[in-house]
Scaffold this motif. Sequence first.
Motif: not given
Length: 255
Positions: A176-189
């Motif tokens: 949950x939280x930031x780790x979950x957000x980061x998991x979807x952030x890396x493909x965006x980058x």
Amino acid sequence: MRTIAEKIQKTACFKLKLPNFIKSNGPFIGVFSFALILNIEHIINMPDEPLATVYLLLSILGFAVIFSILFDRAVWCRYLCPLGQMNGVYAKLSMIEIRSNTSVCSSECSLPTCYNGTDENKGCPMYLGVFNMHTNENCIMCGQCVKNCKHYSVRINFRAPAAELFRDYGLDSYKKGKNLAIAFFVPALIAGVISMNFAGLFLFDNLVTGINNVIFHYVIFYIFFYLLCLGLIWFGAVLVGGDTGRSSLERFIWF
């Protein structure tokens, strides 16, 4: 930026209660904002437009100032800053970390000054307590906790690069939280970088639709590459993870 915010807080700060919406959804807002900035930079050709870069930096600074006036400590940096989300990813790979001796914290410390602060110094600006820290992603290494701890429990450790990624696998915070957000952030980058380079190839002109709009074409290709990267990373996580008893989402977040 943080220095400016601290000086402003000394003269004007309402110290409002932080809404739960920001606590729970702040990381996702930050990730979305970073992806948006990344694409706007390319669409308006920001590298060649110094004035546009100035507007971007002033906008980020303005939000930091506003949130510093409304809330205590570094709410903007902790929960919403797009650049902070990116730095949180890299912080996991760091060779140093700030941690505490949990035995000392549990047996000798009745008031966590690392979090609350003392009469002389404020507490952690990022709302962290070293006594239960297991990740670098929100720590800005300001050293405030080191100054505040009277039991000499807080220390700076050296570690192997990326050790945190393997050591913390399976913790509930990865779900949950930031780790979950980061998991979807890396493909965006990754998708952003691919889209920027793809837009410069002759194939981009050959694959465009009948709609005569460069922004529309770029957004379509960005979404395509994002879903492609997301799918490949998810597939790799499931393939490498094997039968571990964890859900595919948990393996994807860690991977």
